[in-house]
Design a protein around this motif. Structure first.
Motif, PDB file in Angstrom:
ATOM      1  N   MET A  12      -0.791 -29.696 -47.772  1.00  0.00           N
ATOM      2  CA  MET A  12      -0.748 -28.374 -47.154  1.00  0.00           C
ATOM      3  C   MET A  12      -0.213 -28.494 -45.733  1.00  0.00           C
ATOM      4  O   MET A  12      -0.617 -29.386 -44.980  1.00  0.00           O
ATOM      5  CB  MET A  12      -2.152 -27.757 -47.120  1.00  0.00           C
ATOM      6  N   THR A  13       0.688 -27.605 -45.385  1.00  0.00           N
ATOM      7  CA  THR A  13       1.204 -27.561 -44.027  1.00  0.00           C
ATOM      8  C   THR A  13       0.262 -26.734 -43.163  1.00  0.00           C
ATOM      9  O   THR A  13      -0.077 -25.604 -43.509  1.00  0.00           O
ATOM     10  CB  THR A  13       2.607 -26.924 -43.998  1.00  0.00           C
ATOM     11  N   LEU A  14      -0.166 -27.306 -42.051  1.00  0.00           N
ATOM     12  CA  LEU A  14      -1.082 -26.593 -41.170  1.00  0.00           C
ATOM     13  C   LEU A  14      -0.316 -25.644 -40.260  1.00  0.00           C
ATOM     14  O   LEU A  14       0.846 -25.873 -39.937  1.00  0.00           O
ATOM     15  CB  LEU A  14      -1.881 -27.596 -40.330  1.00  0.00           C
ATOM     16  N   ALA A  15      -0.988 -24.583 -39.864  1.00  0.00           N
ATOM     17  CA  ALA A  15      -0.353 -23.567 -39.035  1.00  0.00           C
ATOM     18  C   ALA A  15       0.041 -24.153 -37.679  1.00  0.00           C
ATOM     19  O   ALA A  15      -0.776 -24.822 -37.035  1.00  0.00           O
ATOM     20  CB  ALA A  15      -1.316 -22.392 -38.831  1.00  0.00           C
ATOM     21  N   PRO A  16       1.279 -23.936 -37.243  1.00  0.00           N
ATOM     22  CA  PRO A  16       1.714 -24.460 -35.938  1.00  0.00           C
ATOM     23  C   PRO A  16       0.809 -23.967 -34.815  1.00  0.00           C
ATOM     24  O   PRO A  16       0.449 -22.798 -34.753  1.00  0.00           O
ATOM     25  CB  PRO A  16       3.134 -23.880 -35.794  1.00  0.00           C
ATOM     26  N   GLY A  17       0.431 -24.874 -33.944  1.00  0.00           N
ATOM     27  CA  GLY A  17      -0.423 -24.509 -32.821  1.00  0.00           C
ATOM     28  C   GLY A  17      -1.900 -24.484 -33.131  1.00  0.00           C
ATOM     29  O   GLY A  17      -2.725 -24.336 -32.225  1.00  0.00           O
ATOM     30  N   HIS A  18      -2.260 -24.618 -34.409  1.00  0.00           N
ATOM     31  CA  HIS A  18      -3.672 -24.545 -34.786  1.00  0.00           C
ATOM     32  C   HIS A  18      -4.156 -25.805 -35.508  1.00  0.00           C
ATOM     33  O   HIS A  18      -5.322 -25.881 -35.885  1.00  0.00           O
ATOM     34  CB  HIS A  18      -3.920 -23.333 -35.691  1.00  0.00           C
ATOM     35  N   ALA A  19      -3.276 -26.774 -35.720  1.00  0.00           N
ATOM     36  CA  ALA A  19      -3.617 -27.950 -36.527  1.00  0.00           C
ATOM     37  C   ALA A  19      -4.813 -28.720 -35.975  1.00  0.00           C
ATOM     38  O   ALA A  19      -5.600 -29.291 -36.733  1.00  0.00           O
ATOM     39  CB  ALA A  19      -2.405 -28.877 -36.637  1.00  0.00           C
ATOM     40  N   ALA A  20      -4.969 -28.725 -34.653  1.00  0.00           N
ATOM     41  CA  ALA A  20      -6.053 -29.492 -34.039  1.00  0.00           C
ATOM     42  C   ALA A  20      -7.433 -28.976 -34.436  1.00  0.00           C
ATOM     43  O   ALA A  20      -8.432 -29.693 -34.297  1.00  0.00           O
ATOM     44  CB  ALA A  20      -5.915 -29.467 -32.517  1.00  0.00           C
ATOM     45  N   TYR A  21      -7.505 -27.750 -34.936  1.00  0.00           N
ATOM     46  CA  TYR A  21      -8.801 -27.182 -35.318  1.00  0.00           C
ATOM     47  C   TYR A  21      -9.294 -27.722 -36.663  1.00  0.00           C
ATOM     48  O   TYR A  21     -10.442 -27.508 -37.025  1.00  0.00           O
ATOM     49  CB  TYR A  21      -8.707 -25.655 -35.395  1.00  0.00           C
ATOM     50  N   ALA A  22      -8.432 -28.412 -37.392  1.00  0.00           N
ATOM     51  CA  ALA A  22      -8.817 -28.897 -38.720  1.00  0.00           C
ATOM     52  C   ALA A  22      -9.847 -30.010 -38.643  1.00  0.00           C
ATOM     53  O   ALA A  22     -10.786 -30.061 -39.439  1.00  0.00           O
ATOM     54  CB  ALA A  22      -7.583 -29.373 -39.485  1.00  0.00           C
ATOM     55  N   ALA A  23      -9.667 -30.925 -37.716  1.00  0.00           N
ATOM     56  CA  ALA A  23     -10.583 -32.063 -37.596  1.00  0.00           C
ATOM     57  C   ALA A  23     -10.788 -32.390 -36.120  1.00  0.00           C
ATOM     58  O   ALA A  23     -10.305 -33.406 -35.620  1.00  0.00           O
ATOM     59  CB  ALA A  23     -10.034 -33.274 -38.345  1.00  0.00           C
ATOM     60  N   PRO A  24     -11.497 -31.530 -35.400  1.00  0.00           N
ATOM     61  CA  PRO A  24     -11.685 -31.740 -33.959  1.00  0.00           C
ATOM     62  C   PRO A  24     -12.583 -32.937 -33.676  1.00  0.00           C
ATOM     63  O   PRO A  24     -13.463 -33.273 -34.468  1.00  0.00           O
ATOM     64  CB  PRO A  24     -12.346 -30.435 -33.497  1.00  0.00           C
ATOM     65  N   GLU A  25     -12.347 -33.576 -32.545  1.00  0.00           N
ATOM     66  CA  GLU A  25     -13.167 -34.721 -32.156  1.00  0.00           C
ATOM     67  C   GLU A  25     -14.545 -34.275 -31.665  1.00  0.00           C
ATOM     68  O   GLU A  25     -15.514 -35.031 -31.753  1.00  0.00           O
ATOM     69  CB  GLU A  25     -12.460 -35.521 -31.065  1.00  0.00           C
ATOM     70  N   ARG A  26     -14.626 -33.065 -31.147  1.00  0.00           N
ATOM     71  CA  ARG A  26     -15.888 -32.532 -30.640  1.00  0.00           C
ATOM     72  C   ARG A  26     -16.155 -31.169 -31.280  1.00  0.00           C
ATOM     73  O   ARG A  26     -15.229 -30.535 -31.791  1.00  0.00           O
ATOM     74  CB  ARG A  26     -15.831 -32.390 -29.115  1.00  0.00           C
ATOM     75  N   PRO A  27     -17.405 -30.700 -31.249  1.00  0.00           N
ATOM     76  CA  PRO A  27     -17.701 -29.378 -31.820  1.00  0.00           C
ATOM     77  C   PRO A  27     -16.795 -28.307 -31.224  1.00  0.00           C
ATOM     78  O   PRO A  27     -16.589 -28.269 -30.002  1.00  0.00           O
ATOM     79  CB  PRO A  27     -19.170 -29.154 -31.434  1.00  0.00           C
ATOM     80  N   LEU A  28     -16.266 -27.443 -32.063  1.00  0.00           N
ATOM     81  CA  LEU A  28     -15.294 -26.449 -31.615  1.00  0.00           C
ATOM     82  C   LEU A  28     -15.851 -25.507 -30.557  1.00  0.00           C
ATOM     83  O   LEU A  28     -15.122 -25.061 -29.669  1.00  0.00           O
ATOM     84  CB  LEU A  28     -14.800 -25.636 -32.816  1.00  0.00           C
ATOM     85  N   PHE A  29     -17.134 -25.188 -30.654  1.00  0.00           N
ATOM     86  CA  PHE A  29     -17.735 -24.270 -29.690  1.00  0.00           C
ATOM     87  C   PHE A  29     -18.541 -25.003 -28.624  1.00  0.00           C
ATOM     88  O   PHE A  29     -19.216 -24.365 -27.816  1.00  0.00           O
ATOM     89  CB  PHE A  29     -18.631 -23.252 -30.407  1.00  0.00           C
ATOM     90  N   GLY A  30     -18.495 -26.324 -28.631  1.00  0.00           N
ATOM     91  CA  GLY A  30     -19.195 -27.098 -27.617  1.00  0.00           C
ATOM     92  C   GLY A  30     -20.544 -27.624 -28.082  1.00  0.00           C
ATOM     93  O   GLY A  30     -21.131 -27.129 -29.048  1.00  0.00           O
TER      94      GLY A  30
END
Length: 254
Positions: free
Chosen positions: A103-121
């Motif tokens: 699957m091709t990830l949406a440009p500019g949003h790919a980093a949200y797929a597997a973040p190193e830290r919790p997305l909301f902190g």
């Protein structure tokens, strides 16, 4: 794999020329480039769970490395073994890769797929742990461009936070979430620094502001859940939900 193919062609030619020209050691750059290319395929096969390719690469990896590390001319037999190994690796990898569904990830949003830290902190993670999975799923949906699904997961992530906020202001959630949200907003506006302190007033004002930003999305989710979202709206809801939950996590827990 183009580098591997180039090395194989060179070694096949050297096999044919054995006895006609003085043998020479494989250039250092070729040796390093070949093994590095195979190593990259090995990493890709591991990441993509390409078990057949991984097995072929690992089966003769040590032998190939030991052979290619020798700084001397290789015999035709040795060159053939290296070339055969490279061909097997390339062929099996290419064949197995064709069977994968990517699957091709949406440009500019790919980093949200597997973040190193919790997305909301970390603070939101600790304050509302039952929302963690929904936040992560919202991130994956954002990365994949599944905008409506992203908002759906965000609204589900909001549930423990809004429940904690309702309890804090003394509002009992009802079936009509529009009325409930209006009650919460009204209670937040009643908090004044003269009675509750300056810090509490600032926090309540910020919470009310962020609540208004997500109220329509939450109401649509709670009442009928059929609204569809495009990228701009979904990103706006994502950011607003994040800011609201971060604000609430500064004072509340589920």
């Amino acid at each position: 794999m183009s580098y591997i193919g180039g090395a194989i062609s060179e070694w096949r030619l050297l096999q044919q020329l054995e006895g006609h020209i003085a043998p020479a050691a494989i250039p250092f750059e070729t040796r390093v480039g070949f093994m590095k290319s195979v190593e990259l395929l090995k990493e890709a096969a591991s990441d993509l769970s390409m078990r057949t390719s991984l097995g072929v690469i690992e089966a003769e990896w040590d032998d190939a490395f030991a052979q290619i590390a020798v700084n001397r001319p290789l015999s035709a037999h040795e060159l053939q073994r290296l070339a055969n190994y490279g061909e097997r690796v390339s062929t099996v990898f290419a064949t197995e890769a064709c069977s994968l569904a990517l699957m091709t990830l949406a440009p500019g949003h790919a980093a949200y797929a597997a973040p190193e830290r919790p997305l909301f902190g970390e603070q939101v993670e600790e304050a509302f742990p039952t929302a963690s999975a929904e936040i992560a799923d919202a991130g994956r949906c954002r990365a994949a461009g599944l905008w409506t699904a992203c908002v759906t997961h965000l609204m589900r992530a909001l549930e423990p936070a809004l429940g904690a906020l309702a309890a804090w202001v003394g509002v009992t959630p009802k079936a009509n979430w529009n009325a409930t949200l209006n009650q919460i907003e009204a209670r937040l506006r009643e908090i004044h620094k003269g009675v509750d302190g300056d810090e509490a007033e600032r926090w309540a004002s910020e919470a009310a502001l962020q609540l208004r930003a997500v109220k329509n999305a939450w109401r649509n989710h709670a009442m009928h859940g059929r609204t569809r979202y495009e990228e701009d709206d979904a990103v706006r809801v994502f950011d607003s939900t994040k800011y609201l939950m971060q604000t609430l996590a500064g004072r509340l827990t589920e």
